[in-house]
Design a protein around this motif. Sequence first.
Motif, PDB file in Angstrom:
ATOM      1  N   GLY A  62      37.279 100.974 -15.556  1.00  0.00           N
ATOM      2  CA  GLY A  62      37.686  99.698 -16.138  1.00  0.00           C
ATOM      3  C   GLY A  62      38.969  99.780 -16.943  1.00  0.00           C
ATOM      4  N   LEU A  63      39.713 100.884 -16.788  1.00  0.00           N
ATOM      5  CA  LEU A  63      40.965 101.045 -17.533  1.00  0.00           C
ATOM      6  C   LEU A  63      42.104 100.280 -16.877  1.00  0.00           C
ATOM      7  CD1 LEU A  63      40.719 104.872 -18.347  1.00  0.00           C
ATOM      8  CD2 LEU A  63      40.078 102.923 -19.791  1.00  0.00           C
ATOM      9  N   THR A  64      42.016 100.035 -15.583  1.00  0.00           N
ATOM     10  CA  THR A  64      42.974  99.190 -14.877  1.00  0.00           C
ATOM     11  C   THR A  64      42.196  98.208 -14.011  1.00  0.00           C
ATOM     12  OG1 THR A  64      43.131 100.764 -13.034  1.00  0.00           O
ATOM     13  CG2 THR A  64      44.756 100.973 -14.798  1.00  0.00           C
ATOM     14  N   VAL A  71      34.868  96.302  -8.770  1.00  0.00           N
ATOM     15  CA  VAL A  71      34.187  97.413  -9.433  1.00  0.00           C
ATOM     16  C   VAL A  71      32.953  96.809 -10.065  1.00  0.00           C
ATOM     17  CG1 VAL A  71      34.286  99.178 -11.225  1.00  0.00           C
ATOM     18  CG2 VAL A  71      36.338  98.649  -9.885  1.00  0.00           C
ATOM     19  N   ARG A  72      31.783  97.319  -9.703  1.00  0.00           N
ATOM     20  CA  ARG A  72      30.529  96.751 -10.209  1.00  0.00           C
ATOM     21  C   ARG A  72      29.760  97.814 -10.982  1.00  0.00           C
ATOM     22  NH1 ARG A  72      30.442  94.725  -4.734  1.00  0.00           N
ATOM     23  NH2 ARG A  72      30.848  92.476  -4.670  1.00  0.00           N
ATOM     24  N   VAL A  78      32.750  94.033 -12.978  1.00  0.00           N
ATOM     25  CA  VAL A  78      33.293  94.392 -14.287  1.00  0.00           C
ATOM     26  C   VAL A  78      34.299  93.358 -14.779  1.00  0.00           C
ATOM     27  CG1 VAL A  78      34.718  96.111 -15.493  1.00  0.00           C
ATOM     28  CG2 VAL A  78      32.876  96.860 -13.980  1.00  0.00           C
ATOM     29  N   ASN A  79      35.087  92.786 -13.874  1.00  0.00           N
ATOM     30  CA  ASN A  79      36.150  91.869 -14.272  1.00  0.00           C
ATOM     31  C   ASN A  79      35.660  90.480 -14.661  1.00  0.00           C
ATOM     32  OD1 ASN A  79      38.302  93.697 -13.938  1.00  0.00           O
ATOM     33  ND2 ASN A  79      38.285  93.358 -11.731  1.00  0.00           N
ATOM     34  N   PHE A  89      29.139  98.116 -20.712  1.00  0.00           N
ATOM     35  CA  PHE A  89      29.789  98.887 -19.654  1.00  0.00           C
ATOM     36  C   PHE A  89      30.698  99.959 -20.246  1.00  0.00           C
ATOM     37  CE2 PHE A  89      33.890  99.219 -17.374  1.00  0.00           C
ATOM     38  CZ  PHE A  89      33.476  99.943 -16.265  1.00  0.00           C
ATOM     39  N   ARG A  90      31.499  99.596 -21.257  1.00  0.00           N
ATOM     40  CA  ARG A  90      32.436 100.544 -21.845  1.00  0.00           C
ATOM     41  C   ARG A  90      31.709 101.704 -22.533  1.00  0.00           C
ATOM     42  NH1 ARG A  90      37.764  98.925 -22.129  1.00  0.00           N
ATOM     43  NH2 ARG A  90      38.075 101.139 -22.584  1.00  0.00           N
TER      44      ARG A  90
END
Length: 341
Positions: A62-64, A71-72, A78-79, A89-90
């Motif tokens: 999740g950094l980009t 991305v799940r 995630v988005n 999540f983080r």
Amino acid sequence: MPEQTESAPLLELSKCEQIFRTKRGDVRAVAGVDLEVRPGKVLCLVGESGCGKTTTARAAAGLTRPTAGWVRYKGEDVNTMDSASRQAFREAVQYIHQDPYASLNPVRTVYSTVTAGLRRHKLVKTRTEARAKAAELLELVDLTPAESYLDKYPHQLSGGQRQRVAIARALAMGPQVLIADESTSMLDVSIRVSLLNTLGRLRDDLDVGFLFITHDLAVAKYFAWDGEIAVMYLGEIVEQGPTPQIINDPQHPYTKALISAVCEPDPRLAREKKTVRLRSSEIPSLTALPSGCTFHPRCPLFEPGLCDASAPPLSLINGDARRLACHVVARDHGPARAGAN
């Protein structure tokens, strides 16, 4: 006996794509990648430097944000997560960087580094509780006695000790997935094995899923023998399957070339080892990728009119548990199911 069902994936990448806009043209760093990380399992992403491994890992963490695809985490995109889900999540997906010399703040003690997240999210109430938790985490990564490390600064530690501190920091939030980006590549061989053993113990004891990034198939074999290997070339997965199959019976020409490049310590076996000779040692430019299969300018199996005409799909090989993207090998194995997981 009832049939055992495979656990649901914690982290999924689906048709994940990352394109960077540059003055020289678009750079397709990741091209439609599908990956899954499951509890207590290791997925090794292997390939040459510059093939897109770290870009894929950063998207998974999740950094980009991917240019396309998803991305799940536990089935949720995630988005599109709300703030609470994003926070969960983080905390659950933690990243271990490659360089233990650069990933730690030089003006923070080990205690301050390891407990930063705990104090930020008020998971510890007092300094005494925080030090006790930090000591527990250091013991978990084999930095013992923990009290002798808590008040040290990074410059007072060896490379292996620094990387263990970085792992302890990642474990502080109780993660379910660890993304290790070449986390042992800068360490001496003896220290590397010790650290891999520590990570393996954490995987088994804590049921943590691993996305393990490496360019070294020997490391992948050692750490992910009970897991899977996905081989990446120029942003695409060209072969993926159980580690014993990939190591002992590689099918894609690129995978064979990677394995043939691994040093064999036994002189007798080294003499018997077959070397894969590529048509070219030059890696194509990411701003001018070849038509068809991007590996065809280097591939010893290249067939004109086939390999340079269309990109091969990532397909299941009949009678095998692996997926492969190669026109020639897939044809020799007969028809397969394209795009199956």
